[in-house]
Design an enzyme around this catalytic site. Sequence first.
Site, mmCIF file in Angstrom:
data_model
loop_
_atom_site.group_PDB
_atom_site.id
_atom_site.type_symbol
_atom_site.label_atom_id
_atom_site.label_comp_id
_atom_site.label_asym_id
_atom_site.label_seq_id
_atom_site.Cartn_x
_atom_site.Cartn_y
_atom_site.Cartn_z
ATOM 1 N N CYS A 12 0.830 -1.207 0.000
ATOM 2 C CA CYS A 12 0.000 0.000 0.000
ATOM 3 C C CYS A 12 0.868 1.262 0.000
ATOM 4 C CB CYS A 12 -0.848 0.020 1.246
ATOM 5 S SG CYS A 12 -1.830 -1.465 1.472
ATOM 6 N N ARG B 145 4.817 0.469 -6.272
ATOM 7 C CA ARG B 145 4.873 -0.385 -5.081
ATOM 8 C C ARG B 145 3.944 -1.590 -5.204
ATOM 9 N NH1 ARG B 145 6.651 2.449 -0.266
ATOM 10 N NH2 ARG B 145 5.304 1.113 0.936
ATOM 11 N N TRP C 38 -3.036 -2.595 -1.426
ATOM 12 C CA TRP C 38 -2.627 -3.930 -1.858
ATOM 13 C C TRP C 38 -3.337 -4.879 -0.904
ATOM 14 C CZ3 TRP C 38 0.363 -8.119 -0.028
ATOM 15 C CH2 TRP C 38 0.853 -8.979 -1.015
ATOM 16 N N ASN D 119 -1.509 1.846 5.895
ATOM 17 C CA ASN D 119 -0.600 0.796 5.394
ATOM 18 C C ASN D 119 -0.288 -0.113 6.569
ATOM 19 O OD1 ASN D 119 -0.478 2.241 3.064
ATOM 20 N ND2 ASN D 119 1.702 2.728 3.185
ATOM 21 N N GLY D 120 -0.205 -1.408 6.326
ATOM 22 C CA GLY D 120 0.141 -2.335 7.402
ATOM 23 C C GLY D 120 -1.028 -3.244 7.734
ATOM 24 N N GLU E 270 18.360 -16.262 -9.407
ATOM 25 C CA GLU E 270 17.886 -14.903 -9.656
ATOM 26 C C GLU E 270 17.191 -14.816 -11.025
ATOM 27 O OE1 GLU E 270 17.089 -12.310 -8.299
ATOM 28 O OE2 GLU E 270 17.179 -10.758 -9.814
ATOM 29 N N LYS F 119 13.229 -13.753 -11.711
ATOM 30 C CA LYS F 119 12.849 -12.619 -12.560
ATOM 31 C C LYS F 119 11.817 -13.049 -13.599
ATOM 32 C CE LYS F 119 14.113 -10.023 -10.999
ATOM 33 N NZ LYS F 119 14.793 -9.350 -9.934
ATOM 34 N N GLU G 245 8.439 -13.549 -11.898
ATOM 35 C CA GLU G 245 7.844 -12.291 -11.437
ATOM 36 C C GLU G 245 7.152 -11.518 -12.533
ATOM 37 O OE1 GLU G 245 9.916 -9.604 -8.310
ATOM 38 O OE2 GLU G 245 11.457 -10.400 -9.612
ATOM 39 N N HIS H 81 18.920 -36.342 -10.043
ATOM 40 C CA HIS H 81 18.293 -36.851 -8.822
ATOM 41 C C HIS H 81 16.798 -36.581 -8.811
ATOM 42 C CE1 HIS H 81 22.205 -37.852 -7.253
ATOM 43 N NE2 HIS H 81 22.614 -36.682 -7.726
ATOM 44 N N LYS I 228 6.438 -3.629 -4.520
ATOM 45 C CA LYS I 228 7.860 -3.283 -4.539
ATOM 46 C C LYS I 228 8.492 -3.496 -3.170
ATOM 47 C CE LYS I 228 11.706 -1.701 -6.134
ATOM 48 N NZ LYS I 228 12.499 -2.716 -6.873
HETATM 49 O O1 M6R Z 1 13.484 -4.137 -0.591
HETATM 50 P P1 M6R Z 1 14.111 -5.476 -0.429
HETATM 51 O O2 M6R Z 1 15.391 -5.617 -1.154
HETATM 52 O O3 M6R Z 1 14.246 -5.884 1.012
HETATM 53 O O4 M6R Z 1 13.098 -6.491 -1.096
HETATM 54 C C1 M6R Z 1 13.319 -7.856 -1.049
HETATM 55 C C2 M6R Z 1 12.461 -8.576 -2.048
HETATM 56 O O5 M6R Z 1 11.115 -8.345 -1.780
HETATM 57 C C3 M6R Z 1 12.761 -8.151 -3.486
HETATM 58 O O6 M6R Z 1 14.099 -8.347 -3.814
HETATM 59 C C4 M6R Z 1 11.873 -8.937 -4.466
HETATM 60 O O7 M6R Z 1 12.237 -10.277 -4.500
HETATM 61 C C5 M6R Z 1 11.956 -8.275 -5.836
HETATM 62 N N1 M6R Z 1 10.655 -8.075 -6.365
HETATM 63 C C6 M6R Z 1 12.724 -9.075 -6.808
HETATM 64 O O8 M6R Z 1 12.728 -8.565 -8.085
#
Ligand code: M6R
Length: 613
Positions: A2, A27, A76, A102-103, A486, A490, A493, A509, A608
């Site tokens: 949020c 975000r 969110w 937020n929260g 990684e 990506k 995501e 395995h 985000k």
């Molecule tokens: O703000 P942060 O680096 O602590 O966030 C950690 C993860 O939420 C963040 O890296 C997330 O995995 C990204 N969306 C990856 O692209």
Amino acid sequence: MCGIVGYVGGRNAVPVLLQGLKMLEYRGYDSAGVAVFNSKAGEIKVCKTKGRVENLESKLYDSPVAGKIGIGHTRWATHGVPSDENAHPHFSSSEKIAVVHNGIIENYVVIRDFLRGQGYEFVSETDTECVAQLAGYYYSKSGSFLDSVYRVLAKVDGSYALALVCADCPDKIITVKKNCPLIVGLGKGENFLASDMPAILKYTRNTFIMEDNEVAVIEKDSVKVYNKKKEEIQKEVYVVDWTIEAAEKSGYEHFMLKEIYEQPKVVSDNLNRRFKSDGTGIRLDSIKLGKEELEGINQIYIVACGTAYYAGLVGKFLLEKMARIHVNSDVASEFRYKDPLIDEKTLVIVISQSGETADTLEAMRLAKRKGSRVLAVVNVVGSTIAREANDVIYTLAGPEIAVASTKAFSAQVVAMFLLTLHISLERGRLSLEEFREIKAEMELLPSHINTILTSAPNIKHFMEKYIGSKNVFYIGRGLDYVVCREGSLKLKEIAYLHSEPYAAGELKHGPIALIEESTLVIGVATQQNLFAKTMSNIKEVKARGARVLIIAMEGNREIENYADDYIYIPKTHPVLTPLLANIPQQLFAYYMAVGLGNDVDKPRNLAKSVTVE
Ligand code: M6R
């Protein structure tokens, strides 16, 4: 997650709130709304809707509201589906008080039941509505807006950044926070609040950060801040050095692409900042991590989430290999609940782009309670993690707006390289000569990244070839396996494609059973000592019908015998390859997402900065 923005001043609040909400879109959210005090009508008007800020904009176009004070929100969903009713702001039944939040209010059921017992009716499924109703309840008893807020705070448990407006106090917003970020922006004859700097960057760069349990009363010409005991306190104002341009797309189709292309600069900024000019080591400024301090440490524990965690894994690999120190690692959501084996002899490194990730923050607090020293690798200056850690290394990546982290990852990896070099030197595991050799290679990294970026059209072409893939496997060994993790994240995501990273040696395995005709396998093979081993795994998947795209180091032309397609990264020191091998993966995920018509910068279901558990 949020987002919150608030405005009090001489302008029409609506465009300011909408502009702020647009800057917070990155975000991640699923509904949006504003509450504005309309002086003509003498009441607060709320306009909110499921969906994008544009939907809110058109709703406001059809039924305009105007006023010089207001609060806005992007939600969110956590409690209740994304819907108009569940969108913020929420009203008290009397419509005297409107709230954005937020929260998570953890005890909202108890509060809701209590208020229902008092005859209050709830119109949403959210936890937030109980704050609005409770504030309305106390306000009906005391007639004091500020007292009502304090009484609410005494009752609610959980995490929150709250902004409240009251129809009887049309000159002020009250805001408070606990475990969620909140900043106040100071202007001339106008003041702002926001959950994140980009929301107000267009109007002011003078800000202060709200701490837990502080309450701010924001008016046009003044901002007063009170502590838990309602005593007025003074806040230190600081000037943010981000520019609005840094938070804009600057001609790129997406923030993600812009941020991918910013990586050469981000890397060189870090190197310029951190290498001592006389070539004898790393500048850590005031961080005390010399021989003596390192002798007092018997292990390092790296904790983070998502992409930041993978940057941490690069660090773990290198610290163990080069500095010969035992390094443990965990994702923060596991670490914080496992009673980790850490003590005052443990150096805990937390990594976070935002510096606000709830799990990482709590993991850090746990580590501190257990007596460990915490070194935070953070991008956002002044964020909660940065403020609470014992030491901070800032990653100097500038604002990262796209949800999918790219340049922040590269900056975190560089921070891990630099820390490894420093610790290895201090522990006597690296000679000055070896250090200088790696340093020289590191200084070439920005130009190597530029070289890889020139291969973007080829990678776009691979996307066209592989866009129909339903399952994608990433395989590699050692550091390459970390890169695979990684790359796979990506792709999930932003392309919403099922993909799995595997340590190439593990295929036999079990996972190799998943390989069938045309399955796409991305092989990362930059580690010369493991090259032959990875190639034999590549041959195994090829023999089962997979199509193979290989990322390897220039000169390793042998891959051309096995790969359907290949991408070379420039030759570099073997420990530095994760940074380079990841760039084609970023571009591949990006082009796949674009090709599939996805919302690259705001992928579905993601936020985000994950400020709730
Ligand atoms: O703000 P942060 O680096 O602590 O966030 C950690 C993860 O939420 C963040 O890296 C997330 O995995 C990204 N969306 C990856 O692209």
